[in-house]
Each structure stands twice: as C-alpha cells, then as structure tokens.
Design a protein around this motif. Sequence first.
Motif, short mmCIF file in Angstrom:
data_model
loop_
_atom_site.label_atom_id
_atom_site.label_comp_id
_atom_site.label_asym_id
_atom_site.label_seq_id
_atom_site.Cartn_x
_atom_site.Cartn_y
_atom_site.Cartn_z
N MET A 58 5.51 2.85 7.31
CA MET A 58 6.71 4.15 6.90
C MET A 58 5.39 5.31 7.30
N GLU A 107 11.07 1.82 1.14
CA GLU A 107 10.82 0.27 2.46
C GLU A 107 11.66 -1.27 2.06
N THR A 126 5.58 6.96 15.41
CA THR A 126 4.65 5.56 15.00
C THR A 126 4.26 5.08 16.62
N ALA A 131 9.74 -1.01 10.13
CA ALA A 131 9.64 -2.23 10.14
C ALA A 131 11.02 -2.86 10.50
N LEU A 133 15.60 2.86 6.61
CA LEU A 133 13.96 2.34 7.45
C LEU A 133 13.76 3.45 8.07
N SER A 153 10.09 4.25 9.35
CA SER A 153 9.43 2.91 8.89
C SER A 153 10.31 2.07 10.05
#
Length: 449
Positions: free
Chosen positions: A1, A272, A334, A302, A295, A300
Amino acid sequence: MLTPDQIIPFVTHEDPLVREHVVQYFDKPSAYGPLTAEHYWQAIDRFGMEESRGFLTHLEDVPQTDASVARLLAMLRDKPSERARYDLQQTAGNIEFRLLRDHREELLDCEHIGPEAREHLRERLRLSDEPGAALWDRLMSFGKEIGGSYVGEFDWRVARRLIEALGRPGVGEPFVGRALEVMADADAAQDWREIFAVQLLGELRSAQATDALIAKLQVDGDVILEEAVNALVRIGTPHVVQRLQAFYPGKPWDVRLFAGDVFGRIKLAESEAALLALLPIEDADDLHGKLLQGLFDLASIAGLESARAWIANDLRDAERKGLMESLVATAAMTGTDFAESRQWTELTRREQARMRKLLREMDESRSTGRRGGGESVFGALQTGIEGLARWKDPEPQSARDAVEEAQGTWSDHTTYRRAAPKVGRNDPCPCGSGKKYKKCCGNNQTSGV
C-alpha cells in the motif's frame, strides 16, 4: 500500500482517474501526512477549475497553511463562478482555528465572504475564550433542546463550534468521562446529546472511547453509526483497527456494513492486514466488494485478483463499476498491469465522461431553476435530480462496446430507461458538491437521529 507521502505527487497527475482517486484517498482519513491545501491548489492551477472540481470541493477538508489562506482570499476577490464561490466560502468558514486566529482581520474584512460565513467565524472566535464547563453545558443543552430533529431542521454549526472549542488542547480532556456517560445514557440517545458526545470524543481523538464507539455500531440509527465511524477514524490507531477486526466476524449485515467503512480510511499497514484477513470470511457479495474497496482506498493492490473476479461477475453493476475505477487508478499509481487493464481503463474513462456530463447538466438545472437570489442545499438537490431525469441512457453505446470487448457479450442489449429520476450511488451527487452520491447526500438518506 502507498502512504500519504507517496500519494501526494499524484495530485497533479495527468490522468483525471488518478487525480480523482487521490481525492478519494484523502476523503477525511485518519492522517494526511504532509498534504496541505497548497497541493490541491497546484492541481487547480494546472488543470483549471472545471477539471479540478473534486479538489475544490474537498479543499475545506484538508489542512490549510498561511499561503493557502492567502490564495483562498485572492480567489474570492477574483469573483469566481457560483459553484467555485460556494466551495471557497465553505473552506473559509471551516479554516482551522489557529489560522482563523492569525488571519482574523483578513477573513472578517473580506467582503466576498458572505454574512453567514462571517458570523460563523466570529462566533468561533468568541467561543475560544469560554471555559470548558460552560462549553460542555451549552453543547448538552443544545442537544436536548433540538430533541429528535432531523438534519436540516436546526443549525448544525452551533454544535460544530462548541465541539471545536472543547477540542482545544487541555480544554476537552476532562470531559471524556462525561461524554462516555452520555453514550451509555438511554435518554441521551433520544435526542442529539449522544451524537454530540461521539463527535467530541472523535475531536479529542480519545483512545479511551474505542470500545464504546465500536459498540455503537450495533445500534439502529444512521447518524449515530456514521458519527461512530468518523470518530473511530479520527482516533485512527492500530488498536482501533485490531479491535474492529476482532469485532467484525459474525455480526449482522448492517453492522458489518458500517464497520467495514473504517479500515480504508485509517492509513496503516494494520488496516491492509485486517481487510485481507476479513475478505475470505465475508460471504455477503456486496460487503465483500466493500472490503475490496477499502484496500483500494489504502492504495493497496493486495486484493487485485479478488477484485478482478468480483468486478467481472457483472460489469454493469454500479458498485462494481466504482470498484473498477479504484482498481484502474490504483494500478496506475503502483505501476501494476493486469489482463483487463486496457478494456477497463477505457470503460472507466467513458464513465468519467458521463459523470462530467451529468455535473454540467446539474449546474444548468440549478441556473435555470433558481428563484430569487439563491437556493438552499435542498433546492439544489431537487433541481439536480430534475436534471438527472433528462438523462436516459446510463450506458452509452461506446461504454457498452468497451464492456463487450472485456466480457464477451451482453446478456441484454436493450437500452435501459428510467421511468423516474434515480441517482446511482456512484453518480455525482445532485446537490452539486462534486462528490459521488454515496459519499455525499446518499451517505445518510434518512438523516435521522
């Protein structure tokens, strides 16, 4: 994250989807990191008022600085559009107390700040000299006086000013115990005293109140639930996240609905981890999506694989479309690639174009439907809904083509037409705030105690 520090550079990102996700990330979180209103002004300067509407609407929520106050006053003097002027006046009225005190003459003498906002500022300054006991008594008396009134039936700024004054360092801490007693008083739950006590505990960031606030998530009443969530976010400690994670499993659907709101707003690694732990045990489809949204609210990636599967289950569903927007933006931030990236990015861009069109229609509705010198928020909501009534096809052909490319085929190719105006949770709010309906007027549709 990503952390708040890592999110800030994306404020001026070229992609409007990314910029909107930045606004969502900083939508009343537990911590802003080094973010200030100056960062939002950079986006407004670079992309213009129309393309930076979200930043302008949320300007009042982020920390101000001496420079941002000067910029705010300069913009008001430049006589901006009515929509921008409203947002700027909201920001002026809610400037944090330290800056209000330091810039009191400039703010109070600014002829472009309306009389109500100016009086609100004056009253905030007056209350700074009152002792805590007097402030507490006034807050509780006001809560009892307004009884079971609905939001909009009383001046909410009265309580807001008193809570702010009580929240000053060294003033409100002695009243934490009294606030907890009010939360345990069944009679106080029949009026606004309980809600004001919860708001004060959030203002004070009282870790002592964590368990009592979590327990309130089990009561029946939209406003108290929302305020308990807000208070828990403001406290925002790892302990809050851990206690809430332990509380969540096995609770009724509506309790999990509100409890799930907290994690994505507390920008900690513990949040998270909690979301990833709760996802496998959440069997309600809509709440599963809500946890996935949490999330992405943390920036994030994930939950990428779970989110892809959940979204692909029905690409026409409004909540899935909302999650798709967050996924696409988070992936861009990201540097993450995924199989549907191209198709879903195209679809989200089409959705953004539709949102901008609806916002323009709402502005036009308010302009043509306004009577006298102005209109109330409720009038704006009505004229906004009337504007939405003219919109008949929420899935333009180009957007459907993008979905078909991603999904294969539609099960039903007929154009959907509404018989009456209806606002989707991911549509822009008809009040014209620039926020999504679910983040604004749709947040508390009943507005009751």
